[in-house]
Design an enzyme around this catalytic site. Sequence first.
Site, mmCIF file in Angstrom:
data_model
loop_
_atom_site.group_PDB
_atom_site.id
_atom_site.type_symbol
_atom_site.label_atom_id
_atom_site.label_comp_id
_atom_site.label_asym_id
_atom_site.label_seq_id
_atom_site.Cartn_x
_atom_site.Cartn_y
_atom_site.Cartn_z
ATOM 1 N N SER A 72 54.167 22.002 -4.015
ATOM 2 C CA SER A 72 54.897 22.089 -5.274
ATOM 3 C C SER A 72 54.402 23.283 -6.099
ATOM 4 O O SER A 72 54.379 24.400 -5.590
ATOM 5 C CB SER A 72 54.759 20.765 -6.029
ATOM 6 O OG SER A 72 55.653 20.691 -7.108
ATOM 7 N N ASP A 90 63.327 15.500 -0.255
ATOM 8 C CA ASP A 90 62.870 16.214 -1.456
ATOM 9 C C ASP A 90 64.068 16.947 -2.060
ATOM 10 O O ASP A 90 64.618 17.856 -1.445
ATOM 11 C CB ASP A 90 61.773 17.210 -1.053
ATOM 12 C CG ASP A 90 61.195 17.973 -2.235
ATOM 13 O OD1 ASP A 90 61.689 17.826 -3.368
ATOM 14 O OD2 ASP A 90 60.223 18.733 -2.021
ATOM 15 N N HIS A 112 59.989 14.393 -3.150
ATOM 16 C CA HIS A 112 59.082 15.515 -3.407
ATOM 17 C C HIS A 112 57.618 15.110 -3.283
ATOM 18 O O HIS A 112 56.773 15.902 -2.866
ATOM 19 C CB HIS A 112 59.367 16.043 -4.816
ATOM 20 C CG HIS A 112 58.564 17.247 -5.176
ATOM 21 N ND1 HIS A 112 58.646 18.421 -4.466
ATOM 22 C CD2 HIS A 112 57.658 17.464 -6.166
ATOM 23 C CE1 HIS A 112 57.827 19.313 -5.005
ATOM 24 N NE2 HIS A 112 57.216 18.763 -6.032
#
Lengths: 409, 409
Positions: free
Chosen positions: B177, B344, B377
């Site tokens: 991320s 995600d 995610h």
Amino acid sequence: MALVVKKPDSRMAAEVATIPECVLPEPGCVQRQYATLFDGPSQLVLEGGATIGPLTVAYETYGQLSPRKDNAIYICHALTGDAHVSGRNTPQDRKPGWWDGFVGPGKAIDTDKYFVICSNVLGGCQGTTGPSSVDPATGVPYGPDFPFITIRDIVAVHNALLDYLGIGKVLAVVGGSLGGMQALEWAISRPDRASAIVLLASGPRLSAQGIAFNAVGRRAIYADPLFREGRYYAADEKPRFGLALARMIAHITYLSEQSIELKFGRRLQNGDQFAYDLRAETEFQIESYLHYQGKAFVDRFDANSYLTLTRSMDYFDLTERNGSLANAFSQTQCRFLVVSYTSDWLFPTSQSEEIVRALIEARRHVTFFELTSPYGHDAFLIDSELPKLERLVVPFLGRAYQDTRVGRL
Amino acid sequence: MALVVKKPDSRMAAEVATIPECVLPEPGCVQRQYATLFDGPSQLVLEGGATIGPLTVAYETYGQLSPRKDNAIYICHALTGDAHVSGRNTPQDRKPGWWDGFVGPGKAIDTDKYFVICSNVLGGCQGTTGPSSVDPATGVPYGPDFPFITIRDIVAVHNALLDYLGIGKVLAVVGGSLGGMQALEWAISRPDRASAIVLLASGPRLSAQGIAFNAVGRRAIYADPLFREGRYYAADEKPRFGLALARMIAHITYLSEQSIELKFGRRLQNGDQFAYDLRAETEFQIESYLHYQGKAFVDRFDANSYLTLTRSMDYFDLTERNGSLANAFSQTQCRFLVVSYTSDWLFPTSQSEEIVRALIEARRHVTFFELTSPYGHDAFLIDSELPKLERLVVPFLGRAYQDTRVGRL
């Protein structure tokens, strides 16, 4: 439930007479009308057990009801819509109704052919009784004391309006999103009162992710100190920040990633240089757009209505109430057109497919189409997307009307 | 940029000596350490033009640096992470570090083999200088006067910490991320200082939809009256509501629709009967969960840091800065492992694919895998999903280490 049915004709005439400035030719102007329902001894008994009455319902009609009263189409608006579907209320109105591209003379839902009705939902804030309305028992707005309502209650009021208008059965109920939930509910709880259902970008229940987004929106309102536990109507300031934020959050879910990329991408609002300044809260165009949406929304919507209607959406679940979706649909008598959009992630195609599978299992007549669109959940409201929808809806309604007239539906 | 490089050995020893209760056997306890950087006449010049210094950097290390100093792996944490990756700081800690399932002795990133470093990011609030730190120039917390920082600035501080630790080049930079953005930035702006990059659930830029979600989260903070334009540190109450709401919004984007359905569905928190009461704000389990996440978050995070770090994420765009992504990667010298997750939707696989295409165009060595997972995610942080990731990361790092040792990388 005893309904007080009034003949609206004289009232309608009187109201039309009050707008002499309405001199436009076709499509002309449309007048918002008001019906008072449940004003006798029998109040509306809500699904949650409370009662309410009398109720005012704001509605608009377009076109002429046929002598056989068989050409009525009831349009159910979505979460923040209103009764004003098409045309203008006055020639000065900057914008026409929310579905003007789809409803009107010669349009997909052709008001030269059909008699179209749309009412503001129970719990709303655009003319129909809701939390911002004065509670006749207290003389002040209901606020947080407005009773808890469900989609079934909203549909019960739609049907009470039909009684008031003297219409037994509509040709079709048409709705997208929360409006689609109303259409589904109508098909199940009032099977004798609709021949066809047009369901757009909707589902048999709100997903847990949808509940999550509604929950954070409501949290934004509850956390606004100006919310004052819902008793803000007499205050100078309303919970604008909270309501605007709730709208901004929800608005993201109405768009697709693709449509945000197409419309805004990562473009900056002013010039092409980063500000390197945290105070530049609307530096990207998408931020500026969301802020604008939030601000515009609070001018036309009430925070308590937002809480009420999102919660009614959360509660909606046809499976839970009927054991299975096929069971739920076994009570229906109408035919269905189900339309989803490829880029809708709030009510993805899988939800429409679930409805279609259950309708087939229940041996009901159903037509299903997934339209390709980049515009996400809002696609059914976007002018450029309407021709695709028109090619489905026009023949579906036309056939339904034809079959109704020869007694086949 | 002149760095004041200190030898940390004596300081580390002293700090370890201060925790005599740390008597556990393997994996034992890990001590958070602090480095003071940019405390000479030369401050850190930030990408936005401001300067800052001195800086404190909180970091932890695991395992032993090899005599050749060729086994260091730098882990970059995500938006709200911290330096505490693995193990416990004291035996009493209820929970281990945020990636304890993946990093430690005998684990995927094996601290028996590698020397792992993780530091809290610049602008954070968990030991490294950020808006809640005292500005040496004023004696009070920076608050809104904390300078604007970018991912490049964060990576510059990581590299200053490497200087401080006396390490020239790391074997690998690993990040998911926002941590992945740091790893990408590192590969491009410090190509001489990493042999390999492991990029998880990340992308070459934040999408416009991602900016939109960050924007509404920031709006929640700005709209909280207790935010006081960022000068809330001396106040009795912090902008808890705003920060909690920002976290709740973001948390939805970290989960997939499927994972919310699996974990909560439409189940109610208490019993199976609807309350029909708007005041029941956490009636559904997903609501209760989000409220819990929001409340827990404000106990460990600072609102100004949240604003600062989400904005640095918004600004990140390798294409914009380099003309094309392939151009950006033409400066790199390392090899890449790129991993995405099927569910995600914040950093969808398409973003990883864009990176991979550009790396291939730039003739770089890249391995790409899309892992199947329902967890959205956050999948790279979920224990049950780690074995899949381990099967990719262990051989990739092993081969990189082998190639480094024989001079092939």
